[in-house]
Design an enzyme around this catalytic site. Structure first.
Site, PDB file in Angstrom:
ATOM      1  N   ALA A  87      -3.777   4.698  -7.636  1.00 58.67           N
ATOM      2  CA  ALA A  87      -4.729   5.737  -7.211  1.00 58.67           C
ATOM      3  C   ALA A  87      -6.114   5.122  -7.098  1.00 58.67           C
ATOM      4  CB  ALA A  87      -4.773   6.874  -8.239  1.00 58.67           C
ATOM      5  N   GLU A  88      -6.974   5.809  -6.358  1.00 57.64           N
ATOM      6  CA  GLU A  88      -8.414   5.575  -6.486  1.00 57.64           C
ATOM      7  C   GLU A  88      -8.810   6.397  -7.700  1.00 57.64           C
ATOM      8  OE1 GLU A  88     -10.536   3.625  -5.006  1.00 57.64           O
ATOM      9  OE2 GLU A  88      -9.126   2.831  -3.536  1.00 57.64           O
ATOM     10  N   SER A  89      -9.552   5.798  -8.649  1.00 60.67           N
ATOM     11  CA  SER A  89      -9.683   6.455  -9.954  1.00 60.67           C
ATOM     12  C   SER A  89     -11.109   6.727 -10.423  1.00 60.67           C
ATOM     13  CB  SER A  89      -8.984   5.590 -11.009  1.00 60.67           C
ATOM     14  OG  SER A  89      -9.706   4.385 -11.210  1.00 60.67           O
ATOM     15  N   THR A 146      -4.398  13.349 -14.562  1.00 66.38           N
ATOM     16  CA  THR A 146      -5.592  13.354 -15.409  1.00 66.38           C
ATOM     17  C   THR A 146      -5.886  14.761 -15.926  1.00 66.38           C
ATOM     18  OG1 THR A 146      -8.005  13.145 -15.298  1.00 66.38           O
ATOM     19  CG2 THR A 146      -6.894  13.552 -13.221  1.00 66.38           C
ATOM     20  N   ASP A 147      -6.603  14.846 -17.044  1.00 73.75           N
ATOM     21  CA  ASP A 147      -7.019  16.167 -17.540  1.00 73.75           C
ATOM     22  C   ASP A 147      -8.117  16.765 -16.654  1.00 73.75           C
ATOM     23  OD1 ASP A 147      -9.136  14.473 -18.250  1.00 73.75           O
ATOM     24  OD2 ASP A 147      -9.186  15.091 -20.355  1.00 73.75           O
ATOM     25  N   GLU A 148      -8.715  15.934 -15.780  1.00 73.45           N
ATOM     26  CA  GLU A 148      -9.835  16.427 -14.959  1.00 73.45           C
ATOM     27  C   GLU A 148      -9.382  17.507 -13.972  1.00 73.45           C
ATOM     28  OE1 GLU A 148     -12.538  13.333 -13.681  1.00 73.45           O
ATOM     29  OE2 GLU A 148     -11.925  12.051 -15.343  1.00 73.45           O
ATOM     30  N   SER A 179      -8.303  15.490  -5.561  1.00 74.57           N
ATOM     31  CA  SER A 179      -7.224  14.695  -4.954  1.00 74.57           C
ATOM     32  C   SER A 179      -6.053  14.544  -5.923  1.00 74.57           C
ATOM     33  CB  SER A 179      -7.743  13.329  -4.491  1.00 74.57           C
ATOM     34  OG  SER A 179      -8.064  12.504  -5.600  1.00 74.57           O
ATOM     35  N   LYS A 180      -6.342  14.398  -7.213  1.00 75.45           N
ATOM     36  CA  LYS A 180      -5.252  14.281  -8.198  1.00 75.45           C
ATOM     37  C   LYS A 180      -4.520  15.623  -8.323  1.00 75.45           C
ATOM     38  CE  LYS A 180      -4.289  11.197 -10.488  1.00 75.45           C
ATOM     39  NZ  LYS A 180      -3.390  10.021 -10.278  1.00 75.45           N
ATOM     40  N   ASP A 225       0.861  -1.184   0.000  1.00 76.17           N
ATOM     41  CA  ASP A 225       0.000   0.000   0.000  1.00 76.17           C
ATOM     42  C   ASP A 225       0.900   1.238   0.000  1.00 76.17           C
ATOM     43  OD1 ASP A 225      -1.751   2.055   0.671  1.00 76.17           O
ATOM     44  OD2 ASP A 225      -2.766   0.922   2.254  1.00 76.17           O
ATOM     45  N   TYR A 284     -12.470  13.407  -6.777  1.00 73.91           N
ATOM     46  CA  TYR A 284     -11.384  12.681  -7.461  1.00 73.91           C
ATOM     47  C   TYR A 284     -10.374  13.657  -8.049  1.00 73.91           C
ATOM     48  CZ  TYR A 284      -8.972  10.475 -11.416  1.00 73.91           C
ATOM     49  OH  TYR A 284      -8.014  10.073 -12.311  1.00 73.91           O
ATOM     50  N   ARG A 337     -16.356  13.663 -23.741  1.00 73.03           N
ATOM     51  CA  ARG A 337     -15.063  13.159 -23.293  1.00 73.03           C
ATOM     52  C   ARG A 337     -14.184  12.931 -24.522  1.00 73.03           C
ATOM     53  NH1 ARG A 337     -16.986  14.987 -19.475  1.00 73.03           N
ATOM     54  NH2 ARG A 337     -17.277  14.121 -17.389  1.00 73.03           N
TER      55      ARG A 337
HETATM   56  P1  NAD Z   1      -7.508   1.660 -11.787  1.00 71.48           P
HETATM   57  O1  NAD Z   1      -8.501   2.071 -10.755  1.00 71.48           O
HETATM   58  O2  NAD Z   1      -7.896   0.720 -12.853  1.00 71.48           O
HETATM   59  O3  NAD Z   1      -6.243   1.007 -11.071  1.00 71.48           O
HETATM   60  C1  NAD Z   1      -5.641   1.581  -9.935  1.00 71.48           C
HETATM   61  C2  NAD Z   1      -4.626   0.585  -9.389  1.00 71.48           C
HETATM   62  O4  NAD Z   1      -4.001   1.189  -8.238  1.00 71.48           O
HETATM   63  C3  NAD Z   1      -5.261  -0.731  -8.926  1.00 71.48           C
HETATM   64  O5  NAD Z   1      -4.466  -1.820  -9.346  1.00 71.48           O
HETATM   65  C4  NAD Z   1      -5.243  -0.621  -7.390  1.00 71.48           C
HETATM   66  O6  NAD Z   1      -5.134  -1.872  -6.757  1.00 71.48           O
HETATM   67  C5  NAD Z   1      -4.006   0.250  -7.171  1.00 71.48           C
HETATM   68  N1  NAD Z   1      -4.078   0.994  -5.912  1.00 71.48           N
HETATM   69  C6  NAD Z   1      -5.104   1.779  -5.469  1.00 71.48           C
HETATM   70  N2  NAD Z   1      -4.805   2.276  -4.257  1.00 71.48           N
HETATM   71  C7  NAD Z   1      -3.568   1.819  -3.938  1.00 71.48           C
HETATM   72  C8  NAD Z   1      -2.703   1.984  -2.813  1.00 71.48           C
HETATM   73  N3  NAD Z   1      -3.081   2.704  -1.759  1.00 71.48           N
HETATM   74  N4  NAD Z   1      -1.489   1.387  -2.821  1.00 71.48           N
HETATM   75  C9  NAD Z   1      -1.101   0.643  -3.886  1.00 71.48           C
HETATM   76  N5  NAD Z   1      -1.890   0.421  -4.959  1.00 71.48           N
HETATM   77  C10 NAD Z   1      -3.100   1.000  -4.985  1.00 71.48           C
HETATM   78  O7  NAD Z   1      -6.948   3.031 -12.381  1.00 71.48           O
HETATM   79  P2  NAD Z   1      -6.493   3.367 -13.870  1.00 71.48           P
HETATM   80  O8  NAD Z   1      -7.671   3.734 -14.667  1.00 71.48           O
HETATM   81  O9  NAD Z   1      -5.563   2.310 -14.340  1.00 71.48           O
HETATM   82  O10 NAD Z   1      -5.681   4.705 -13.578  1.00 71.48           O
HETATM   83  C11 NAD Z   1      -4.266   4.670 -13.334  1.00 71.48           C
HETATM   84  C12 NAD Z   1      -3.782   6.096 -13.102  1.00 71.48           C
HETATM   85  O11 NAD Z   1      -4.094   6.907 -14.231  1.00 71.48           O
HETATM   86  C13 NAD Z   1      -4.452   6.778 -11.907  1.00 71.48           C
HETATM   87  O12 NAD Z   1      -3.473   7.554 -11.259  1.00 71.48           O
HETATM   88  C14 NAD Z   1      -5.517   7.658 -12.533  1.00 71.48           C
HETATM   89  O13 NAD Z   1      -5.771   8.799 -11.740  1.00 71.48           O
HETATM   90  C15 NAD Z   1      -4.854   8.031 -13.845  1.00 71.48           C
HETATM   91  N6  NAD Z   1      -5.802   8.349 -14.939  1.00 71.48           N
HETATM   92  C16 NAD Z   1      -6.711   7.433 -15.377  1.00 71.48           C
HETATM   93  C17 NAD Z   1      -7.549   7.741 -16.455  1.00 71.48           C
HETATM   94  C18 NAD Z   1      -8.536   6.750 -17.013  1.00 71.48           C
HETATM   95  O14 NAD Z   1      -9.222   7.073 -17.995  1.00 71.48           O
HETATM   96  N7  NAD Z   1      -8.644   5.551 -16.488  1.00 71.48           N
HETATM   97  C19 NAD Z   1      -7.470   8.992 -17.054  1.00 71.48           C
HETATM   98  C20 NAD Z   1      -6.547   9.914 -16.568  1.00 71.48           C
HETATM   99  C21 NAD Z   1      -5.686   9.575 -15.532  1.00 71.48           C
HETATM  100  P1  TYD Z   2     -16.374   7.695 -16.488  1.00 68.77           P
HETATM  101  O1  TYD Z   2     -16.048   6.483 -17.289  1.00 68.77           O
HETATM  102  O2  TYD Z   2     -16.791   7.514 -15.074  1.00 68.77           O
HETATM  103  O3  TYD Z   2     -15.108   8.669 -16.587  1.00 68.77           O
HETATM  104  P2  TYD Z   2     -14.919  10.208 -16.073  1.00 68.77           P
HETATM  105  O4  TYD Z   2     -16.008  10.559 -15.160  1.00 68.77           O
HETATM  106  O5  TYD Z   2     -13.606  10.124 -15.371  1.00 68.77           O
HETATM  107  O6  TYD Z   2     -14.896  11.039 -17.314  1.00 68.77           O
HETATM  108  O7  TYD Z   2     -17.526   8.499 -17.237  1.00 68.77           O
HETATM  109  C1  TYD Z   2     -17.367   8.957 -18.564  1.00 68.77           C
HETATM  110  C2  TYD Z   2     -18.594   9.755 -18.919  1.00 68.77           C
HETATM  111  O8  TYD Z   2     -19.722   8.877 -18.937  1.00 68.77           O
HETATM  112  C3  TYD Z   2     -18.932  10.840 -17.920  1.00 68.77           C
HETATM  113  O9  TYD Z   2     -19.461  11.969 -18.615  1.00 68.77           O
HETATM  114  C4  TYD Z   2     -20.016  10.220 -17.054  1.00 68.77           C
HETATM  115  C5  TYD Z   2     -20.737   9.303 -18.031  1.00 68.77           C
HETATM  116  N1  TYD Z   2     -21.336   8.092 -17.431  1.00 68.77           N
HETATM  117  C6  TYD Z   2     -22.702   7.801 -17.655  1.00 68.77           C
HETATM  118  O10 TYD Z   2     -23.411   8.547 -18.352  1.00 68.77           O
HETATM  119  N2  TYD Z   2     -23.218   6.667 -17.105  1.00 68.77           N
HETATM  120  C7  TYD Z   2     -22.474   5.826 -16.327  1.00 68.77           C
HETATM  121  O11 TYD Z   2     -23.037   4.806 -15.819  1.00 68.77           O
HETATM  122  C8  TYD Z   2     -21.086   6.129 -16.108  1.00 68.77           C
HETATM  123  C9  TYD Z   2     -20.226   5.235 -15.269  1.00 68.77           C
HETATM  124  C10 TYD Z   2     -20.564   7.270 -16.695  1.00 68.77           C
END
Ligand code: NAD
Ligand code: TYD
Length: 348
Positions: A84-86, A130-132, A158-159, A60, A155, A219
């Protein structure tokens, strides 16, 4: 042999990064450090597990003891930080988990790096963001690296906070950092709480396709393997202290995207044209739902010559095919606490 720590390597993007790096750089050792939360799954990396230059360490990032142990076991030279929590919806129902994993975890990780590295300028700490963090766009404009931070969900707050700490460690202690901010990723192995895999799964199961609000939120979709190739480039060729935006120049309203997904699913499952789309259900909007994200990736394209490898149409078809062919993977990852989350999120 050089050793690089990849945090969150068992998650969606992390697993693609791990796979790419382990296969491309056999002379470098990669340690995947992951807590294995609901979003982490080692099955995803079954093809990489037996490689000589790969190790897994369950830990962790919030635990100093876990980090000290991994640093004492391996001579870690650099970190690519994805853990991260994502998921935005989970951050709305439980923000504190995001503060702990994303803010406290990142600072804790950098502190252990500081304790282990005598000259911080010689070690790369690469923060995946993230771009968020830039907030929400109107109909015009794109996020640039210089756009001010304006996070609006727990979210993204926190990022953003963790990005600020990473930059602060660069300025204060001389840590050699890179930060990249990317748009919404899609592709194989994404946990089916996120839009695209959730819709595919529900479509197949004959469940509602739940669209938040009017479905006109936009998006900018990025193929996860193109994200992994950008991370590889930025890690190896990016400059100390720099930020790079990564995006697909690929904007879709949620509604258009789900219509296109429904067409592919009709075709793949031999359903009548227009069948799947009938499953769409408009539901209550997400609180504080950001309207539009769109990235200007020209710095990355010009400076590091990155470009996306496939079109969105191709990527979407490949993604649907992957989920249809890997329904056991989906069943396994959603078998735990996800059922409770889903009930609360969509049926209460
Ligand atoms: P994900 O939720 O699929 O995976 C997160 C991973 O981190 C998991 O394997 C989880 O077990 C691990 N994790 C969580 N908390 C932890 C902790 N305290 N210690 C160790 N491991 C831990 O996320 P993802 O979609 O693969 O995103 C990865 C990174 O990219 C994140 O930092 C997220 O903010 C960033 N990101 C994701 C997206 C997207 O579209 N998915 C877009 C922009 C940025
Ligand atoms: P998401 O995949 O949660 O990514 P993010 O919020 O990080 O962009 O959502 C993508 C888009 O889809 C966002 O505008 C929210 C929308 N959405 C729905 O309309 N229904 C759903 O059940 C989910 C999970 C997301």
């Amino acid at each position: 042999m050089k050793t690089i720590l990849i945090t969150g390597g068992a998650g969606f993007i992390g697993s693609h990064v791990v796979r790419r790096m382990v296969n491309r750089y056999p002379e470098t050792h990669f340690v995947n450090f992951d807590k294995l939360t609901y979003a982490g799954n080692l099955e995803t990396l079954a093809d990489v597990e037996s490689k000589a230059n790969y190790s897994f360490f369950k830990g962790d990032i919030c635990s100093e003891a876990d980090l000290k142990e991994v640093f004492s076991k391996f001579d870690i030279s650099d970190v690519i930080h994805l853990a991260a929590e994502s998921h935005v919806d989970r951050s709305i129902s439980g923000p504190m988990d995001f503060v702990l994993a994303n803010v406290v975890g990142t600072v804790n990780l950098m502190n252990v790096c500081r304790a282990n590295w005598s000259d911080l300028s010689k070690h790369i700490f690469y923060q995946i963001s993230t771009d968020e963090v830039y907030g929400s766009l109107g109909v015009e404009g794109l996020f640039e690296e210089t756009t001010s931070y304006d996070p609006r969900s727990p979210y993204s707050a926190s990022k953003a906070s963790s990005d600020h700490f990473v930059r602060a460690y660069h300025h204060t202690y001389g840590l050699n950092i890179r930060i990249s901010n990317c748009s919404n990723n899609y592709g194989s192995h994404q946990f089916p709480e996120k839009l695209i895999p959730l819709m595919i799964h529900n479509a197949v199961e004959g469940k509602d396709l739940p669209i938040y609000g009017d479905g006109l939120n936009i998006r900018d979709w990025l193929w996860v393997e193109d994200h992994a190739s950008a991370i590889d480039l930025i890690f190896h060729e990016g400059r100390d202290g720099e930020t790079y935006n990564i995006g697909g120049l690929n904007e879709w309203t949620n509604l258009d995207l789900i219509k296109r997904l429904s067409e592919i699913i009709d075709q793949r499952l031999g359903r009548e044209k227009g069948e799947t789309i009938k499953q769409i259900k408009f539901i209550k909007d997400r609180a504080g739902h950001d309207r539009r994200y769109a990235i200007d990736a020209s710095k990355l394209e010009q400076e590091l010559k990155w470009k996306p490898s496939i079109t969105f149409e191709e990527g979407l078809e490949k993604t649907v095919d992957w989920y249809l062919d890997n329904q056991d993977w989906v069943k396994n990852v959603i078998s735990g606490e996800y059922q409770t989350y889903y009930e609360k999120q969509y049926n209460s």
